[in-house]
Design a protein around this motif. Structure first.
Motif, PDB file in Angstrom:
ATOM      1  N   ASN A  73      48.357  52.526  41.908  1.00 51.96           N
ATOM      2  CA  ASN A  73      46.977  52.613  41.417  1.00 51.96           C
ATOM      3  C   ASN A  73      46.041  51.755  42.264  1.00 51.96           C
ATOM      4  OD1 ASN A  73      47.867  54.275  39.369  1.00 51.96           O
ATOM      5  ND2 ASN A  73      48.100  52.614  37.892  1.00 51.96           N
ATOM      6  N   GLY A  74      46.538  50.603  42.677  1.00 56.72           N
ATOM      7  CA  GLY A  74      45.737  49.725  43.536  1.00 56.72           C
ATOM      8  C   GLY A  74      45.389  50.426  44.838  1.00 56.72           C
ATOM      9  N   ALA A  75      46.363  51.124  45.401  1.00 57.42           N
ATOM     10  CA  ALA A  75      46.129  51.831  46.671  1.00 57.42           C
ATOM     11  C   ALA A  75      45.103  52.950  46.476  1.00 57.42           C
ATOM     12  CB  ALA A  75      47.447  52.393  47.194  1.00 57.42           C
ATOM     13  N   GLU A  76      45.187  53.635  45.348  1.00 56.89           N
ATOM     14  CA  GLU A  76      44.215  54.716  45.091  1.00 56.89           C
ATOM     15  C   GLU A  76      42.802  54.152  44.965  1.00 56.89           C
ATOM     16  OE1 GLU A  76      45.796  56.953  41.785  1.00 56.89           O
ATOM     17  OE2 GLU A  76      47.317  57.859  43.092  1.00 56.89           O
ATOM     18  N   ARG A  77      42.711  52.998  44.323  1.00 56.82           N
ATOM     19  CA  ARG A  77      41.381  52.363  44.186  1.00 56.82           C
ATOM     20  C   ARG A  77      40.891  51.859  45.546  1.00 56.82           C
ATOM     21  NH1 ARG A  77      44.002  49.930  39.298  1.00 56.82           N
ATOM     22  NH2 ARG A  77      43.499  51.476  37.705  1.00 56.82           N
ATOM     23  N   ALA A  78      41.809  51.343  46.349  1.00 57.03           N
ATOM     24  CA  ALA A  78      41.423  50.868  47.692  1.00 57.03           C
ATOM     25  C   ALA A  78      40.866  52.041  48.501  1.00 57.03           C
ATOM     26  CB  ALA A  78      42.630  50.246  48.396  1.00 57.03           C
ATOM     27  N   LYS A  79      41.468  53.193  48.330  1.00 58.70           N
ATOM     28  CA  LYS A  79      40.992  54.393  49.038  1.00 58.70           C
ATOM     29  C   LYS A  79      39.586  54.753  48.558  1.00 58.70           C
ATOM     30  CE  LYS A  79      42.371  59.104  50.081  1.00 58.70           C
ATOM     31  NZ  LYS A  79      43.474  60.059  50.034  1.00 58.70           N
ATOM     32  N   LYS A  80      39.392  54.726  47.239  1.00 59.91           N
ATOM     33  CA  LYS A  80      38.057  55.029  46.679  1.00 59.91           C
ATOM     34  C   LYS A  80      37.013  54.041  47.199  1.00 59.91           C
ATOM     35  CE  LYS A  80      39.363  57.216  42.369  1.00 59.91           C
ATOM     36  NZ  LYS A  80      40.111  56.671  41.245  1.00 59.91           N
ATOM     37  N   ALA A  81      37.422  52.804  47.390  1.00 56.92           N
ATOM     38  CA  ALA A  81      36.473  51.788  47.860  1.00 56.92           C
ATOM     39  C   ALA A  81      36.166  51.949  49.350  1.00 56.92           C
ATOM     40  CB  ALA A  81      37.029  50.397  47.574  1.00 56.92           C
ATOM     41  N   GLY A  82      36.925  52.783  50.044  1.00 60.20           N
ATOM     42  CA  GLY A  82      36.622  53.077  51.452  1.00 60.20           C
ATOM     43  C   GLY A  82      37.366  52.229  52.471  1.00 60.20           C
ATOM     44  N   TYR A 133      41.288  32.960  39.666  1.00 58.47           N
ATOM     45  CA  TYR A 133      40.091  33.237  40.477  1.00 58.47           C
ATOM     46  C   TYR A 133      40.338  34.238  41.608  1.00 58.47           C
ATOM     47  CZ  TYR A 133      39.081  29.122  37.820  1.00 58.47           C
ATOM     48  OH  TYR A 133      38.945  28.243  36.768  1.00 58.47           O
ATOM     49  N   ASP A 134      41.530  34.829  41.620  1.00 59.75           N
ATOM     50  CA  ASP A 134      41.857  35.808  42.671  1.00 59.75           C
ATOM     51  C   ASP A 134      41.030  37.076  42.508  1.00 59.75           C
ATOM     52  OD1 ASP A 134      43.922  33.966  42.905  1.00 59.75           O
ATOM     53  OD2 ASP A 134      45.479  35.471  43.152  1.00 59.75           O
ATOM     54  N   LEU A 135      40.852  37.782  43.617  1.00 58.12           N
ATOM     55  CA  LEU A 135      40.283  39.127  43.538  1.00 58.12           C
ATOM     56  C   LEU A 135      41.298  40.040  42.859  1.00 58.12           C
ATOM     57  CD1 LEU A 135      38.602  40.000  46.954  1.00 58.12           C
ATOM     58  CD2 LEU A 135      37.473  39.597  44.760  1.00 58.12           C
ATOM     59  N   GLY A 136      40.798  41.081  42.216  1.00 57.99           N
ATOM     60  CA  GLY A 136      41.693  42.018  41.541  1.00 57.99           C
ATOM     61  C   GLY A 136      41.363  43.456  41.860  1.00 57.99           C
ATOM     62  N   ILE A 137      42.374  44.303  41.655  1.00 58.38           N
ATOM     63  CA  ILE A 137      42.188  45.749  41.845  1.00 58.38           C
ATOM     64  C   ILE A 137      42.987  46.489  40.773  1.00 58.38           C
ATOM     65  CG2 ILE A 137      44.052  46.014  43.590  1.00 58.38           C
ATOM     66  CD1 ILE A 137      41.891  47.799  45.158  1.00 58.38           C
ATOM     67  N   TRP A 138      43.107  45.840  39.605  1.00 60.37           N
ATOM     68  CA  TRP A 138      43.922  46.425  38.542  1.00 60.37           C
ATOM     69  C   TRP A 138      43.113  47.366  37.644  1.00 60.37           C
ATOM     70  CZ3 TRP A 138      42.968  41.010  38.508  1.00 60.37           C
ATOM     71  CH2 TRP A 138      42.086  40.574  37.522  1.00 60.37           C
ATOM     72  N   SER A 139      41.795  47.428  37.897  1.00 63.83           N
ATOM     73  CA  SER A 139      40.968  48.274  37.030  1.00 63.83           C
ATOM     74  C   SER A 139      39.990  49.078  37.885  1.00 63.83           C
ATOM     75  CB  SER A 139      40.228  47.363  36.048  1.00 63.83           C
ATOM     76  OG  SER A 139      38.927  47.809  35.823  1.00 63.83           O
ATOM     77  N   ASP A 140      39.587  50.249  37.360  1.00 61.05           N
ATOM     78  CA  ASP A 140      38.608  51.072  38.086  1.00 61.05           C
ATOM     79  C   ASP A 140      37.287  50.316  38.248  1.00 61.05           C
ATOM     80  OD1 ASP A 140      40.415  53.106  38.314  1.00 61.05           O
ATOM     81  OD2 ASP A 140      39.677  54.214  36.551  1.00 61.05           O
ATOM     82  N   GLU A 141      37.058  49.368  37.353  1.00 64.46           N
ATOM     83  CA  GLU A 141      35.808  48.595  37.445  1.00 64.46           C
ATOM     84  C   GLU A 141      35.731  47.711  38.686  1.00 64.46           C
ATOM     85  OE1 GLU A 141      35.533  46.693  33.616  1.00 64.46           O
ATOM     86  OE2 GLU A 141      35.600  48.712  32.729  1.00 64.46           O
ATOM     87  N   HIS A 142      36.873  47.488  39.324  1.00 59.87           N
ATOM     88  CA  HIS A 142      36.847  46.664  40.544  1.00 59.87           C
ATOM     89  C   HIS A 142      36.340  47.435  41.764  1.00 59.87           C
ATOM     90  CE1 HIS A 142      39.985  44.124  38.360  1.00 59.87           C
ATOM     91  NE2 HIS A 142      38.946  43.355  38.542  1.00 59.87           N
ATOM     92  N   VAL A 143      36.359  48.758  41.656  1.00 56.55           N
ATOM     93  CA  VAL A 143      36.095  49.572  42.861  1.00 56.55           C
ATOM     94  C   VAL A 143      34.690  49.341  43.425  1.00 56.55           C
ATOM     95  CG1 VAL A 143      35.955  51.942  43.762  1.00 56.55           C
ATOM     96  CG2 VAL A 143      37.816  51.306  42.214  1.00 56.55           C
ATOM     97  N   LYS A 144      33.713  49.278  42.534  1.00 57.81           N
ATOM     98  CA  LYS A 144      32.319  49.200  43.002  1.00 57.81           C
ATOM     99  C   LYS A 144      32.077  47.961  43.894  1.00 57.81           C
ATOM    100  CE  LYS A 144      27.619  49.442  41.199  1.00 57.81           C
ATOM    101  NZ  LYS A 144      27.229  48.015  41.191  1.00 57.81           N
TER     102      LYS A 144
END
Ligand SMILES: Cc1cc2nc3c(=O)[nH]c(=O)nc-3n(C[C@H](O)[C@H](O)[C@H](O)COP(=O)(O)O)c2cc1C
Length: 338
Positions: A148-157, A72-83
């Motif tokens: 990759n997680g860091a790049e997605r975190a950046k995209k998420a703002g 049930y943890d949050l994830g950031i392993w996929s681009d789909e998590h960014v939104k």
């Protein structure tokens, strides 16, 4: 007296309006087991932003599905998590909070079906699963997953990234000689045990030039384990690599009895801050405004992290401002009752 708790704190162009940080806390609320943000997260984090917390650090968010503590943890392993994460960031920022995210891999503490991985094939305790010893390829993939997680975190703002190097999760398992029995270049002396964290920091920094925090467990509470003094060396290396702040927690790499009392981890923050000359955050049973102010005034930490107290009182910054005699601006909708 100038109240330090309500003085701004700036790093790499990001200014926190006060020194109050919401410590990362797993909510285990991604109820579809897919790592996605749910309404619970939206309400929970936004409430603390309305309560005027300066920096909110979103809970341990897994960089791989296998690196979750629970399904049930949050994830950031996929681009789909960014939104979903981006929505969360926008909601909190509307109220003037800065947003951080803790990137995590649970290592041998993953309570999941299937294979779990760790530096060595040693279970945490008799009830937990024995992990597979990571191959070089596993290490490489894990470093890449943090990047990759860091790049997605950046995209998420997000404004801040914190790497979870504490509480006996994967990076901590590499650092501690109690959980790392490897005989290759990732085990043995301090430099080798630090190697994966070094690689993760370097990898993250290729795509992230914002504030970077690392949470550590500065004491293993074990005679053969690490002490706050050992962490001075790691903290010096982190500083050289461009880490901005060490968030100083302790324990949980092996089962141990810990004598817990108000501010029990603050001396570890002090040791690392002055020993390595790096900014730190103090955490652990900090509940009162006076206690938080004392830590900052005595230069024992630069930021104060609160976890459970912010679950009890999402408006704790308001409570603290009243007690310390600081005028705090209310959200305009609340001005009549603030
Ligand atoms: C419900 C809950 C979930 C937690 N999840 C995390 C987490 O995701 N990452 C982390 O580094 N620490 C986690 N912690 C530890 C807290 O961030 C904090 O370090 C600890 O609770 C001590 O601070 P406190 O006395 O203010 O609660 C969690 C604590 C609680 C109570």
């Amino acid at each position: 007296m100038t109240v330090k708790l309500f003085s701004p704190y700036s790093i790499k162009g990001v200014t926190l309006k006060n020194r109050i940080v919401m410590s990362p806390m797993c909510m285990y609320s991604s109820h579809n087991e897919d790592g996605h943000v749910q309404n619970w997260h939206r309400s929970h984090y936004t409430s603390r932003a309305v309560g005027q917390v300066g920096l909110i650090i979103v809970e341990a968010t897994a960089v791989t599905p296998q690196g979750r503590i629970s399904p049930y943890d949050l994830g950031i392993w996929s681009d789909e998590h960014v939104k979903g994460l981006q929505e969360l960031v926008e909601l909190a920022k509307e109220h003037g909070a800065k947003m951080g995210i803790q990137l995590a891999h649970a290592g041998r503490k993953a309570e999941l079906e299937g294979e779990i991985i760790a530096p060595s094939a040693l279970a945490f305790n008799e009830k937990s699963k024995t992990p597979k010893e990571m191959t070089k390829a596993d290490i490489e993939q894990t470093v890449e997953a943090f990047k990759n997680g860091a790049e997605r975190a950046k995209k998420a703002g997000f404004d801040v990234i914190e790497l979870h190097g504490a509480h006996g999760y994967l990076l901590n398992e590499f650092l501690s000689p109690l959980s790392n029995k490897r005989t290759d270049e990732y085990g043995g002396n301090a430099e080798n045990r630090y190697r994966i964290l070094r690689e993760v920091i370097d990898a993250v920094k290729t795509g992230w030039d914002g504030p970077l925090f690392v949470r550590v467990s500065a004491n293993d509470y074990h005679e053969a384990g690490l002490t706050p003094e050992d962490y001075i060396l790691f903290a010096k290396w982190m500083k050289e690599q461009g880490v901005d702040l060490i968030d100083v927690s302790s324990g949980a790499v092996v089962p141990a009895r810990i004598n817990v009392y108000p501010g029990y981890q603050v001396p570890f923050s002090e040791t690392i801050k002055h020993g390595a000359g790096i900014d730190t955050g103090a955490v652990g049973l900090i509940t009162t405004p006076i206690q938080a102010e004392e830590i900052l005034q005595n230069d024992r930490a630069d930021l104060v992290f609160l976890a459970r107290e912010l679950l009890r009182d999402p408006y704790w910054p308001r409570t603290a401002a009243k007690e310390l005699g600081v005028e705090m601006e209310a959200p305009k909708q609340y001005q009549r009752g603030w």
